[in-house]
Design an enzyme around this catalytic site. Structure first.
Site, short mmCIF file in Angstrom:
data_model
loop_
_atom_site.label_atom_id
_atom_site.label_comp_id
_atom_site.label_asym_id
_atom_site.label_seq_id
_atom_site.Cartn_x
_atom_site.Cartn_y
_atom_site.Cartn_z
N GLU A 182 -4.91 -9.87 4.76
CA GLU A 182 -3.58 -10.47 4.88
C GLU A 182 -3.81 -11.95 4.64
O GLU A 182 -4.33 -12.65 5.50
CB GLU A 182 -3.02 -10.25 6.29
CG GLU A 182 -2.50 -8.86 6.55
CD GLU A 182 -1.09 -8.65 6.00
OE1 GLU A 182 -0.46 -9.66 5.61
OE2 GLU A 182 -0.65 -7.51 5.94
N ARG A 191 9.80 -4.85 -1.12
CA ARG A 191 8.41 -4.56 -0.76
C ARG A 191 7.91 -3.25 -1.37
O ARG A 191 6.74 -3.11 -1.72
CB ARG A 191 8.37 -4.47 0.77
CG ARG A 191 7.21 -3.75 1.41
CD ARG A 191 7.49 -3.64 2.91
NE ARG A 191 6.60 -2.74 3.61
CZ ARG A 191 5.64 -3.14 4.44
NH1 ARG A 191 5.42 -4.41 4.66
NH2 ARG A 191 4.89 -2.25 5.06
N HIS A 250 2.47 -4.61 -2.21
CA HIS A 250 3.79 -4.94 -1.66
C HIS A 250 4.34 -6.09 -2.50
O HIS A 250 3.87 -7.22 -2.43
CB HIS A 250 3.69 -5.37 -0.19
CG HIS A 250 3.45 -4.22 0.74
ND1 HIS A 250 2.80 -4.34 1.94
CD2 HIS A 250 3.81 -2.91 0.63
CE1 HIS A 250 2.77 -3.15 2.53
NE2 HIS A 250 3.37 -2.28 1.76
#
Lengths: 302, 90
Positions: free
Chosen positions: A263, A120, A62
């Site tokens: 993440e 993204r 992304h």
């Protein structure tokens, strides 16, 4: 690997420089081209042999999640710096290869720097729509088209017309299949501080859930030991939400047991516009978790 | 070149399951850009809202009595603010 280095060099130049400086350890493989023709570069860290058991790491699929590409750059430097000094990493590299794709979505990465910082997706046009690009983390052949991905080209989670329609995804698919001996696959995103394992598209637990869960716990504990950054962990569907067509669901279904997605953090509440002074702490703490996963993979052959 | 003048990033902390499912239903709204997705009660959700859609989105949230805070006041203004901080630190 200081902030000046990260800020001053184009990542592609950095990769070439790293290969030139460490020819016996690092080589560059081009696994394909992006839609707009940019090279999909993968750094291979290897001390010899062919098709040895391997660990895959990718950052920045992304494109707007800049801290991941920056961290990937730092990891590359860290590997060459620590090889021969850090016993655990040295033992891993003496038996296994590490593949690192730093700019996994180069068209999007270029676009975030020149047109839209918040981009993204990929940059392939969608016929019949004025909206561009596919979410490359919804484009994999794992529950493709199911809940948790959008069929609208204008959505940030648009899955594409078919699985592996994006060359950025297909190139990894082809590489993983051709290699056939990848034992851990770690795909890195930002910024909500989680370490996740399959599945995202189904509530069915993976058969090694207990092991993956326990390893995730150890990894985030080691990560937190540096700055106390709090991570949540678990399966994608139980920890975030249902998401179909995701990267690590596909890699797990290919037989890569240690499939994880990160993440990374942003403790500064700036999201993707995070202050530069958070990049190095993010990379440093993440490295501890990566080492935990890589070491476990090394010590638990399958 | 797309700019983000006046765009805000809102942080919402869902208080219950009803708010959670409402926020999930908002995720596909083309007017907003989800930065940090909906997970569970008590875990922040961050959404970027372009300035022209702010009134609609705020009404949407208020209709369900969902509170929010502003994480980033003006997205376009942020980089210079960060730069100033950086210079100050030096």
């Amino acid at each position: 690997p200081d902030s000046q280095t990260v800020a001053s060099f184009q990542i592609y130049s950095f990769q070439d420089m790293l290969v030139a400086e460490n020819p016996s350890l690092v080589s560059k493989i081009v696994i394909g081209q992006s839609y707009q023709g940019r090279a999909l570069n993968v750094l291979k860290f290897s001390t010899g042999g062919s098709k040895r058991p391997a660990i895959w790491i990718d950052t920045g699929i992304h494109s707007r999640e800049w801290v991941t590409q920056a961290s990937g750059t730092w990891f590359a430097k860290k590997i060459v710096t620590d090889y021969g000094k850090d016993p655990a990493l040295t033992a891993i590299l003496n038996k296994m290869d590490i593949f690192l794709e730093i700019v996994t979505n180069p068209d999007g990465f270029y676009y975030t720097h020149n047109n839209n910082r918040m981009w993204r997706k990929t940059r392939k046009p969608n016929p019949g729509s004025s909206c561009v690009g596919v979410d490359p983390n919804r484009n994999w052949d794992a529950g493709f088209g199911g809940p948790g991905a959008s069929g609208s080209p204008c959505s940030e989670t648009y899955r594409g017309t078919r699985a592996h329609s994006e060359s950025e995804v297909k190139s990894i698919v082809d590489f993983v299949k051709a290699h056939g001996n990848i034992k851990a696959f770690i795909s890195i995103h930002s910024y909500s501080q989680m370490l996740l394992y399959p599945y995202g598209y189904t509530r069915t637990p993976v058969k090694e859930q207990a092991e993956l869960h326990s390893l995730a716990k150890k990894a985030i504990t080691d990560l937190a030991s540096l700055y106390g950054t709090y991570y949540r962990y678990g399966s994608i569907i139980n920890t975030i939400y249902q998401a179909s067509g995701g990267t690590i669901d596909w890699t797990y279904n290919q037989g890569i047991k240690y499939s994880y997605t990160f993440e990374l953090r942003d403790t500064g509440r700036y999201g993707f516009i995070l202050p530069a002074n958070q990049i190095l702490p993010t990379a440093r703490e993440t490295w501890l978790a990566l080492m935990t996963i890589m070491n476990h993979t090394f010590k638990n052959p399958y | 070149r797309e700019t983000f003048v006046g765009d805000k990033v809102l942080r919402i902390i869902p208080k219950n399951e009803a708010q959670l499912s409402f926020l999930k239903s908002m995720e596909d709204m083309p007017e907003i850009d989800v930065w940090r997705g909906v997970t569970e009660v008590g875990i922040p959700v961050d959404i970027r809202v372009p300035v022209q859609h702010l009134p609609v989105v705020k009404v949407h949230l208020q209709s369900q009595d969902i509170q929010h805070s502003t994480m980033i006041e003006d997205l376009q203004g942020l980089p210079s603010q960060l730069h100033q901080n950086c210079v100050g630190a030096e």
